[in-house]
Scaffold this active site. Sequence first.
Site, PDB file in Angstrom:
ATOM      1  N   ILE A 126      38.680  45.449  42.802  1.00 61.59           N
ATOM      2  CA  ILE A 126      37.721  45.556  43.913  1.00 61.59           C
ATOM      3  C   ILE A 126      36.454  46.148  43.315  1.00 61.59           C
ATOM      4  CG2 ILE A 126      37.373  46.539  46.213  1.00 61.59           C
ATOM      5  CD1 ILE A 126      40.109  45.322  46.302  1.00 61.59           C
ATOM      6  N   GLU A 127      35.475  45.341  43.024  1.00 65.09           N
ATOM      7  CA  GLU A 127      34.298  45.904  42.340  1.00 65.09           C
ATOM      8  C   GLU A 127      33.110  46.004  43.287  1.00 65.09           C
ATOM      9  OE1 GLU A 127      33.681  44.497  38.369  1.00 65.09           O
ATOM     10  OE2 GLU A 127      35.776  43.961  38.085  1.00 65.09           O
ATOM     11  N   GLN A 128      33.414  46.211  44.571  1.00 65.39           N
ATOM     12  CA  GLN A 128      32.347  46.188  45.568  1.00 65.39           C
ATOM     13  C   GLN A 128      31.680  47.552  45.734  1.00 65.39           C
ATOM     14  OE1 GLN A 128      34.442  44.469  49.041  1.00 65.39           O
ATOM     15  NE2 GLN A 128      35.777  43.644  47.458  1.00 65.39           N
TER      16      GLN A 128
END
Length: 365
Positions: A126-128
């Site tokens: 999850i690189e948000q």
Amino acid sequence: MSRFVWWLFVLLSSTVVCLCGAGVCPCERPELCLQIRQTRDFEVFVFDVGGKEWKSYNWSMVTTVATFGRYDPELMCFAHANGARVVLKGDVPVRYIVDQNNRTAWITEKVNLAKSQFMDGINLDIEQPVVEGSPEYTALTNLVKETTEAFHREIPGSQVSFDVPWSPKCIDMRCYDYVTIAESCDLLFVMSYDEQSQIFGDCIAKANAPLSQTLAGYDQYVSLGIDPKKLLMGVPWYGYDYLCLNFSQEGICSIAKVPFRGAPCSDAAGKQKTYKWIMKQLNSSFSGRMWDDKCQAPFFNYKDEAGQIHQVWYDDPQSICPKASAVTAKGLRGIGMWNGNILDYSGEAVARQQTEMMWNVLLGC
Ligand SMILES: *[C@@H]1O[C@H](CO)[C@@H](O)[C@H](O)[C@H]1NC(C)=O
Ligand SMILES: *[C@@H]1O[C@H](CO)[C@@H](O)[C@H](O)[C@H]1NC(C)=O
Ligand SMILES: *[C@@H]1O[C@H](CO)[C@@H](O)[C@H](O)[C@H]1NC(C)=O
Ligand SMILES: *[C@@H]1O[C@H](CO)[C@@H](O)[C@H](O)[C@H]1NC(C)=O
């Protein structure tokens, strides 16, 4: 229908139902579908993006393969035969999983998918951007906690990992609760690359993963109170090819201003290139391989067909060597790379040697 035939019918149909739930084992030997249970002291964690390069990986060191390509049952059987885990990729828009029902549904779906494919865990990628203290901040932490609980319960011995940036200091606006996340899963894969995603100083080409910056990131995670044994070092098997807008006498390459998450300049001005491509391109450079003492990284310059100058920054066995040594010195969980596919596995003599060296340096030098 005789009693016997009826009994046979019931037995067969229940067997069929049962097989559909668990999936049919695609391996030659059914025991290869059993999930891996043992943990190993030192992890070598490989991201695989699809294709058949995995056949050439060094399986005597691989412990986990995170499959970011299509599910490949042949890879699962092969990994299990070598005692290595195969884990799913998990990615979901964080705003969707603020809602508890949505979160539970997502986790249930992933656990069932992993089970039906005889897999050994999940890698949460999850690189948000997330704002500290926001509903998304809490939801993300809960996602990790609940995913880990569900996987450990449903697939005993399974592994849940979470990908984090090179430093915990809100890199790319990823302000996560790193301490609780680390406590809530089995390991953090630290992505010690893309370290120029936010350039605030001079807009020039620089190393993807400078040594001192890379190591400082681990010290920052550890100083938050995170157990080094939860941290796995991710090194890049790719580099950046930058088009130089201006190439100074000293060999400094100015790059286009491409803003990224609040920074005026970014490595997004460059193109990511595989180690395989880089090793070929190095031969047609006009500089030859050069070494930057400050970043402890190799680079070279070449002219493209239009006559424009490019600068390529990358990692090779010499730059990875001190990083791999730090994994042992700092007592980290292991090492891994983005990604396993991108070496030259053609078997051609020079390529073969380069590829072997890239694998072997993971264990030190
Ligand atoms: C594979 O890794 C092992 C260490 O685990 C090493 O001894 C061996 O030489 C490597 N194989 C090749 C072909 O490089
Ligand atoms: C739940 O997820 C769906 C997509 O899977 C999304 O459309 C919906 O908005 C989400 N609900 C909430 C309350 O976030
Ligand atoms: C390019 O670099 C040279 C020095 O190498 C400098 O004199 C010139 O002003 C630079 N041009 C631009 C557009 O930055
Ligand atoms: C690069 O050039 C060297 C010597 O000129 C040669 O031995 C090597 O095979 C070349 N490598 C590649 C990847 O083309």
